[in-house]
Write a protein that holds these residues in place. Structure first.
Motif, PDB file in Angstrom:
ATOM      1  N   GLY A 197       0.798  -1.217   0.000  1.00 36.92           N
ATOM      2  CA  GLY A 197       0.000   0.000   0.000  1.00 36.92           C
ATOM      3  C   GLY A 197       0.834   1.271   0.000  1.00 36.92           C
ATOM      4  O   GLY A 197       0.284   2.364  -0.061  1.00 36.92           O
ATOM      5  N   GLY A 198       2.146   1.136   0.103  1.00 37.49           N
ATOM      6  CA  GLY A 198       3.022   2.296   0.015  1.00 37.49           C
ATOM      7  C   GLY A 198       3.343   2.956   1.347  1.00 37.49           C
ATOM      8  O   GLY A 198       3.007   2.461   2.422  1.00 37.49           O
ATOM      9  N   GLN A 199       3.990   4.114   1.244  1.00 33.71           N
ATOM     10  CA  GLN A 199       4.475   4.845   2.417  1.00 33.71           C
ATOM     11  C   GLN A 199       3.343   5.283   3.354  1.00 33.71           C
ATOM     12  O   GLN A 199       3.473   5.194   4.569  1.00 33.71           O
ATOM     13  CB  GLN A 199       5.284   6.065   1.946  1.00 33.71           C
ATOM     14  CG  GLN A 199       6.110   6.705   3.027  1.00 33.71           C
ATOM     15  CD  GLN A 199       7.285   5.852   3.470  1.00 33.71           C
ATOM     16  OE1 GLN A 199       7.719   4.937   2.780  1.00 33.71           O
ATOM     17  NE2 GLN A 199       7.800   6.133   4.637  1.00 33.71           N
ATOM     18  N   GLU A 200       2.246   5.753   2.786  1.00 35.32           N
ATOM     19  CA  GLU A 200       1.110   6.168   3.624  1.00 35.32           C
ATOM     20  C   GLU A 200       0.550   4.991   4.411  1.00 35.32           C
ATOM     21  O   GLU A 200       0.197   5.128   5.586  1.00 35.32           O
ATOM     22  CB  GLU A 200       0.011   6.804   2.771  1.00 35.32           C
ATOM     23  CG  GLU A 200       0.328   8.214   2.346  1.00 35.32           C
ATOM     24  CD  GLU A 200      -0.832   8.876   1.613  1.00 35.32           C
ATOM     25  OE1 GLU A 200      -2.002   8.607   1.967  1.00 35.32           O
ATOM     26  OE2 GLU A 200      -0.549   9.650   0.689  1.00 35.32           O
ATOM     27  N   ALA A 201       0.471   3.832   3.779  1.00 37.05           N
ATOM     28  CA  ALA A 201      -0.016   2.636   4.460  1.00 37.05           C
ATOM     29  C   ALA A 201       0.940   2.219   5.578  1.00 37.05           C
ATOM     30  O   ALA A 201       0.500   1.764   6.644  1.00 37.05           O
ATOM     31  CB  ALA A 201      -0.200   1.491   3.470  1.00 37.05           C
ATOM     32  N   LEU A 202       2.239   2.408   5.365  1.00 33.70           N
ATOM     33  CA  LEU A 202       3.228   2.104   6.407  1.00 33.70           C
ATOM     34  C   LEU A 202       3.018   3.014   7.619  1.00 33.70           C
ATOM     35  O   LEU A 202       2.974   2.551   8.766  1.00 33.70           O
ATOM     36  CB  LEU A 202       4.654   2.280   5.864  1.00 33.70           C
ATOM     37  CG  LEU A 202       5.775   2.186   6.895  1.00 33.70           C
ATOM     38  CD1 LEU A 202       5.787   0.839   7.595  1.00 33.70           C
ATOM     39  CD2 LEU A 202       7.121   2.466   6.222  1.00 33.70           C
ATOM     40  N   MET A 203       2.839   4.304   7.385  1.00 32.71           N
ATOM     41  CA  MET A 203       2.627   5.244   8.483  1.00 32.71           C
ATOM     42  C   MET A 203       1.328   4.933   9.233  1.00 32.71           C
ATOM     43  O   MET A 203       1.266   5.007  10.460  1.00 32.71           O
ATOM     44  CB  MET A 203       2.604   6.682   7.967  1.00 32.71           C
ATOM     45  CG  MET A 203       3.936   7.159   7.417  1.00 32.71           C
ATOM     46  SD  MET A 203       5.265   7.067   8.621  1.00 32.71           S
ATOM     47  CE  MET A 203       6.428   6.018   7.774  1.00 32.71           C
ATOM     48  N   LYS A 204       0.290   4.552   8.499  1.00 37.94           N
ATOM     49  CA  LYS A 204      -0.987   4.183   9.131  1.00 37.94           C
ATOM     50  C   LYS A 204      -0.821   2.912   9.960  1.00 37.94           C
ATOM     51  O   LYS A 204      -1.318   2.817  11.079  1.00 37.94           O
ATOM     52  CB  LYS A 204      -2.074   3.999   8.074  1.00 37.94           C
ATOM     53  CG  LYS A 204      -3.431   3.650   8.683  1.00 37.94           C
ATOM     54  CD  LYS A 204      -4.519   3.612   7.657  1.00 37.94           C
ATOM     55  CE  LYS A 204      -5.880   3.230   8.168  1.00 37.94           C
ATOM     56  NZ  LYS A 204      -6.086   2.863   9.513  1.00 37.94           N
ATOM     57  N   PHE A 205      -0.096   1.937   9.419  1.00 41.53           N
ATOM     58  CA  PHE A 205       0.152   0.690  10.139  1.00 41.53           C
ATOM     59  C   PHE A 205       0.843   0.981  11.476  1.00 41.53           C
ATOM     60  O   PHE A 205       0.454   0.462  12.525  1.00 41.53           O
ATOM     61  CB  PHE A 205       1.023  -0.247   9.293  1.00 41.53           C
ATOM     62  CG  PHE A 205       1.389  -1.519   9.996  1.00 41.53           C
ATOM     63  CD1 PHE A 205       0.552  -2.613   9.962  1.00 41.53           C
ATOM     64  CD2 PHE A 205       2.578  -1.611  10.714  1.00 41.53           C
ATOM     65  CE1 PHE A 205       0.885  -3.785  10.632  1.00 41.53           C
ATOM     66  CE2 PHE A 205       2.921  -2.772  11.388  1.00 41.53           C
ATOM     67  CZ  PHE A 205       2.071  -3.865  11.350  1.00 41.53           C
ATOM     68  N   ILE A 206       1.852   1.830  11.437  1.00 43.66           N
ATOM     69  CA  ILE A 206       2.576   2.177  12.661  1.00 43.66           C
ATOM     70  C   ILE A 206       1.648   2.890  13.639  1.00 43.66           C
ATOM     71  O   ILE A 206       1.569   2.527  14.815  1.00 43.66           O
ATOM     72  CB  ILE A 206       3.825   3.018  12.331  1.00 43.66           C
ATOM     73  CG1 ILE A 206       4.851   2.134  11.601  1.00 43.66           C
ATOM     74  CG2 ILE A 206       4.423   3.630  13.595  1.00 43.66           C
ATOM     75  CD1 ILE A 206       6.031   2.891  11.026  1.00 43.66           C
ATOM     76  N   ALA A 207       0.928   3.896  13.157  1.00 46.20           N
ATOM     77  CA  ALA A 207       0.024   4.657  14.024  1.00 46.20           C
ATOM     78  C   ALA A 207      -1.048   3.759  14.652  1.00 46.20           C
ATOM     79  O   ALA A 207      -1.393   3.922  15.832  1.00 46.20           O
ATOM     80  CB  ALA A 207      -0.632   5.788  13.233  1.00 46.20           C
ATOM     81  N   ASP A 208      -1.562   2.810  13.882  1.00 45.14           N
ATOM     82  CA  ASP A 208      -2.616   1.929  14.377  1.00 45.14           C
ATOM     83  C   ASP A 208      -2.110   0.899  15.394  1.00 45.14           C
ATOM     84  O   ASP A 208      -2.887   0.372  16.186  1.00 45.14           O
ATOM     85  CB  ASP A 208      -3.279   1.173  13.220  1.00 45.14           C
ATOM     86  CG  ASP A 208      -4.141   2.064  12.341  1.00 45.14           C
ATOM     87  OD1 ASP A 208      -4.425   3.218  12.741  1.00 45.14           O
ATOM     88  OD2 ASP A 208      -4.516   1.601  11.242  1.00 45.14           O
ATOM     89  N   ASN A 209      -0.811   0.593  15.351  1.00 44.06           N
ATOM     90  CA  ASN A 209      -0.286  -0.495  16.176  1.00 44.06           C
ATOM     91  C   ASN A 209       0.561  -0.060  17.368  1.00 44.06           C
ATOM     92  O   ASN A 209       0.765  -0.846  18.289  1.00 44.06           O
ATOM     93  CB  ASN A 209       0.503  -1.474  15.308  1.00 44.06           C
ATOM     94  CG  ASN A 209      -0.405  -2.309  14.442  1.00 44.06           C
ATOM     95  OD1 ASN A 209      -1.039  -3.238  14.916  1.00 44.06           O
ATOM     96  ND2 ASN A 209      -0.512  -1.950  13.175  1.00 44.06           N
ATOM     97  N   VAL A 210       1.057   1.156  17.366  1.00 45.33           N
ATOM     98  CA  VAL A 210       1.894   1.618  18.481  1.00 45.33           C
ATOM     99  C   VAL A 210       1.024   1.893  19.707  1.00 45.33           C
ATOM    100  O   VAL A 210      -0.014   2.534  19.609  1.00 45.33           O
ATOM    101  CB  VAL A 210       2.682   2.891  18.098  1.00 45.33           C
ATOM    102  CG1 VAL A 210       3.298   3.550  19.329  1.00 45.33           C
ATOM    103  CG2 VAL A 210       3.775   2.564  17.106  1.00 45.33           C
TER     104      VAL A 210
END
Length: 116
Positions: A26-39
């Motif tokens: 999903g790209g860079q935005e999906a990576l940032m969302k993944f981190i935000a959702d899991n931290v």
């Protein structure tokens, strides 16, 4: 004159750059969302108002697996552990390529822990 020459020894066969870098699904935005959702901010760090930026380096291997995560810039052992925990949750990535061949590539992700 004095010169400093940086030398990197990568015994695992990985590299720091490639023609095509690995990509999170999903790209860079999906990576940032993944981190935000899991931290999850560690409660003890919240209570002590500990903030900072943790840098985690890992390897995306030839199959797209996230391997060998290490903290390269530490803030606090609890924040470091949380960043490593989230890295270990990541799904497979699209692996990097160099000259048309799939290669293992080092990747670094910053985790900014900031209280609001």
């Amino acid at each position: 004159m004095k010169y400093t020459i940086p030398v990197s020894f990568l015994l695992d066969g990985s590299r720091d750059e490639a023609d095509q870098m690995p990509e999170f699904p999903g790209g860079q935005e999906a990576l940032m969302k993944f981190i935000a959702d899991n931290v999850k901010y560690p409660a003890e760090c919240e209570e002590k108002s500990i903030e900072g930026r943790v840098l985690v380096r890992f390897v995306i291997d030839e199959q797209g697996n996230v391997t060998n995560p290490i903290v390269v810039k530490s803030v606090d052992p609890l924040l470091d552990a949380e960043a490593l925990r989230v890295i270990k949750l990541m799904p497979k990535w699209a692996p990097g390529q160099n000259e048309g061949k799939v290669v293992a590539v080092n990747y670094t992700v910053p985790f900014t822990f900031r209280l609001q």
